[in-house]
Design an enzyme around this catalytic site. Structure first.
Site, PDB file in Angstrom:
ATOM      1  N   TYR A 327      39.933  67.271  29.282  1.00  0.00           N
ATOM      2  CA  TYR A 327      40.107  67.220  30.743  1.00  0.00           C
ATOM      3  C   TYR A 327      40.409  68.632  31.115  1.00  0.00           C
ATOM      4  O   TYR A 327      41.299  69.356  30.967  1.00  0.00           O
ATOM      5  CB  TYR A 327      41.246  66.219  31.400  1.00  0.00           C
ATOM      6  CG  TYR A 327      41.043  65.962  32.788  1.00  0.00           C
ATOM      7  CD1 TYR A 327      40.393  66.810  33.714  1.00  0.00           C
ATOM      8  CD2 TYR A 327      41.887  64.991  33.396  1.00  0.00           C
ATOM      9  CE1 TYR A 327      40.149  66.200  35.023  1.00  0.00           C
ATOM     10  CE2 TYR A 327      41.860  64.625  34.928  1.00  0.00           C
ATOM     11  CZ  TYR A 327      41.224  65.204  35.541  1.00  0.00           C
ATOM     12  OH  TYR A 327      41.166  64.909  36.980  1.00  0.00           O
ATOM     13  N   CYS A 328      39.168  69.164  32.080  1.00  0.00           N
ATOM     14  CA  CYS A 328      39.446  70.623  32.760  1.00  0.00           C
ATOM     15  C   CYS A 328      39.560  71.506  31.817  1.00  0.00           C
ATOM     16  O   CYS A 328      38.830  71.787  30.564  1.00  0.00           O
ATOM     17  CB  CYS A 328      40.390  70.456  33.765  1.00  0.00           C
ATOM     18  SG  CYS A 328      40.432  72.029  34.846  1.00  0.00           S
ATOM     19  N   LEU A 329      40.744  72.289  31.585  1.00  0.00           N
ATOM     20  CA  LEU A 329      41.168  73.195  30.747  1.00  0.00           C
ATOM     21  C   LEU A 329      41.062  72.630  29.310  1.00  0.00           C
ATOM     22  O   LEU A 329      40.736  73.358  28.170  1.00  0.00           O
ATOM     23  CB  LEU A 329      42.211  73.978  31.119  1.00  0.00           C
ATOM     24  CG  LEU A 329      42.933  75.150  30.312  1.00  0.00           C
ATOM     25  CD1 LEU A 329      41.739  76.018  30.057  1.00  0.00           C
ATOM     26  CD2 LEU A 329      43.954  75.803  30.983  1.00  0.00           C
TER      27      LEU A 329
END
Length: 603
Positions: A327-329
């Protein structure tokens, strides 16, 4: 007994005395801090002054453009005066300027009902539009200056909205008259509390944080911590089905906030929903680092995060292969980890899912305003002094990307209306920010955002291994969101093209959080699919098909063939790894103390 009016007067006097004492103390602390050093605003670490000097120079060199902008502004004001007089005389007159779709600042009916407030509203909207257009029409600005001018001009325009001031906000005026000004006293009290909470800096309260407790009404999916190291705890969740997929599902969340964005409440928990679909779910719960972990780098996060989790999951379940979600980073880290494993000729991952994740950083959106050589150098200096980036600083940056929703709406509610913020689980999570080690964050900003080396074969080296995303050939699923301000979907699409395996790209509705935390039962938003992966994001969208509801079900149909068949459910702690403690675990329970700079404390 005291009469009600007298009792209220006594209580108000106590509040005023308390406000006066706290104000005096806070002012004294502020003056002391200013005496100890020059403020960052004076140093202009963000290069804002230079950007606007470039703007003024270009504007002065183009008097024809300035004359055109001034004429158009004057004409709009003339139309406004004509429309306003017609309305004042009882005639129908269409508005000259209206709020943009989704702008909730002027939703109070008095903004349109009363002549004066309607005039104030439209005057502001006209001025705001022409200011933004004037800035946008200036040619020849350096790219960095152009981005900063556009962003901070918007911040300036948003700050000057009449909704943000007592005398020009009809809702605040009504409340002030009705309460005899008590709302303003309560608002000042709220303001002082937020300054105290931020250790002398304003930290706006967005929700009633006392309404939530991890493990009680958020992060409640049953599970156990089955492994931990310096950087993370690994949580395994209790099965909710008798049969599960043989291949476990391992989630890598970002370490900017806590993992439980994917496990807020039962009705919107992706983790619980995935367990209900028959997945054996593991999630990495990152530590909230302090100065002791200052030298932990990006490669440490890889080795002590997903690689350590792989080894632990194999021991806990006996499965040689897993399905990963980033998720994301966490998705950026997942991409780097997969490339590292490919170079090492190791294949323990059957599929990879990327939630709003950047692998390409050529167009990072408005976050790029805060990331250039000068700003990163200044940030590195601060981080090296204390060993980490304070979570509140990063949170403040993200809030500015949507200032009207995440800053000014709370200024009006908390300080002008004098109301307490409403309990909201997502905003409680948003306030639960975490620090980032200096070495890791510096590496990430320089190699990804500034140099954009993630997609360059051999551009980044991790643990002595040059990585190449083009050597990642496993099946992958990318979900991005159309209104994402943090990971713009067209840029995530570019990153998806780096991988060489079969890739499915899906575009969800809403933004970076709401578009991901979108359970099927909510029946909200929609998503687009396209089985092809053409060269550009625009080509993809032109041929995409829109579907109602949540992308979760599309993902489940995609992941099912990669589940490896079914096996009896696994109970946390009954495998080779023993349960250490109940979920959500002690790492997630650590919350930064109220005053900036203090050590985390456990609740």
């Amino acid at each position: 007994m005291q009469p009600a009016d007298q009792k209220e007067t006594v209580e108000l006097a106590k509040v005023c005395q308390n406000v006066a004492e706290r104000s005096s103390r806070i002012l004294g602390e502020f003056v002391q801090r200013q005496a100890e050093g020059v403020s960052s605003a004076v140093r202009d670490e963000m290069g804002i002054a230079k950007a606007f000097m470039d703007l003024y120079a270009r504007m002065a060199a183009d008097p024809a453009m300035l004359a055109s902008v001034s004429t158009n502004l004057w004409l709009d004001y003339m139309r406004l005066w004509q429309s306003s007089w017609m309305k004042l005389m009882g005639m129908e007159a269409p508005p000259v300027a209206e709020p943009e779709k989704g702008d909730s600042r002027f939703k109070d009916e008095d903004w349109s009902k009363y002549f004066l407030f309607d005039l104030i509203k439209q005057s502001y909207l006209i001025s705001a539009r022409h200011i933004r257009e004037a800035v946008a029409r200036v040619d020849g600005l350096p790219p960095d200056s152009e981005k900063k001018v556009a962003f901070f001009t918007r911040q300036y325009v948003d700050a000057l909205s009449p909704t943000n001031f007592l005398m020009t906000n009809p809702q605040v005026l009504r409340e002030t008259l009705a309460s005899g000004g008590k709302n303003l006293v309560r608002g000042l009290n709220n303001l002082l509390s937020d300054i105290e909470k931020g250790g002398g800096k304003l930290r706006i309260s967005m929700t009633d944080e006392s309404a939530f407790q991890l493990g009680r009404n958020v992060a409640t999916t049953p599970g156990k911590v089955v492994y931990q190291n310096d950087l993370m705890q690994l949580i395994q969740y209790q099965p909710l089905t008798e049969q599960v997929y043989k291949r476990p599902l391992v989630i890598i969340p970002p370490w900017i906030n806590k993992y439980y964005i994917l496990d807020l409440r039962e009705k919107n928990s992706f983790i619980r929903w995935a367990v209900q679909q028959g997945h054996t779910v593991f999630v990495i719960s990152w530590v909230n680092p302090d100065a002791r972990l200052a030298q932990k780098g990006f490669e440490d996060y890889m080795q002590e995060g997903p690689l350590a989790a792989l080894d632990a999951v194999q021991k806990a379940t006996g499965s040689r292969e897993v399905n990963f979600i980033g998720y994301c980073l966490g998705g950026t880290l997942l991409g780097a980890t997969l490339a590292y494993l490919s170079e090492k000729k190791q294949n323990p991952v059957a599929s990879a899912t990327f939630f709003v994740s950047l692998l390409d950083f050529s167009q990072p959106g408005e976050l790029g305003v805060f990331i250039d050589e000068a700003q990163v150098a200044n940030l590195e200096k601060k981080m090296n002094e204390r060993g980490y980036l304070e979570g509140a600083e990063m949170a403040g940056t993200f809030n500015l990307l949507r200032a009207n929703d995440l800053v000014w709406s709370f200024v009006v509610n908390n300080y002008l209306l004098g109301k307490d913020p409403f309990p909201f689980d997502l905003l409680y999570w948003n306030a639960d920010s975490t620090r980032m080690p200096a070495r890791m964050h510096s590496f990430y900003l320089r190699n990804m955002y500034i140099k954009n080396l993630m997609g360059v074969p051999g551009g980044i080296e991790l643990a002595g291994v040059p990585i190449d995303l083009s050597k990642v050939t496993l099946p992958s699923y990318f979900i991005s969101t159309v209104e994402d301000h943090i990971a713009p979907w067209k840029t995530t699409y570019k990153g998806a093209k780096y991988l060489r395996g079969p890739t499915r790209f899906v575009l969800g509705g809403s933004g970076h959080i709401a578009g991901i935390v979108n359970p099927p039962a909510a029946k909200k938003y929609h998503y687009w699919t396209n089985d092809a992966l053409p060269e550009t994001a625009d080509d993809w969208f032109d041929a995409a098909t829109q579907h109602p509801g949540s992308w979760w079900e599309d993902w489940q149909r995609w992941i099912e063939p990669h589940g490896g068949g079914k096996a009896p459910a696994r109970i946390p702690g009954e495998g080779a790894l023993h349960a250490l403690e109940d979920a959500p675990g002690s790492y997630a329970m650590m919350r930064i103390a109220a005053k900036s700079g203090s050590e985390p404390d456990s609740r």
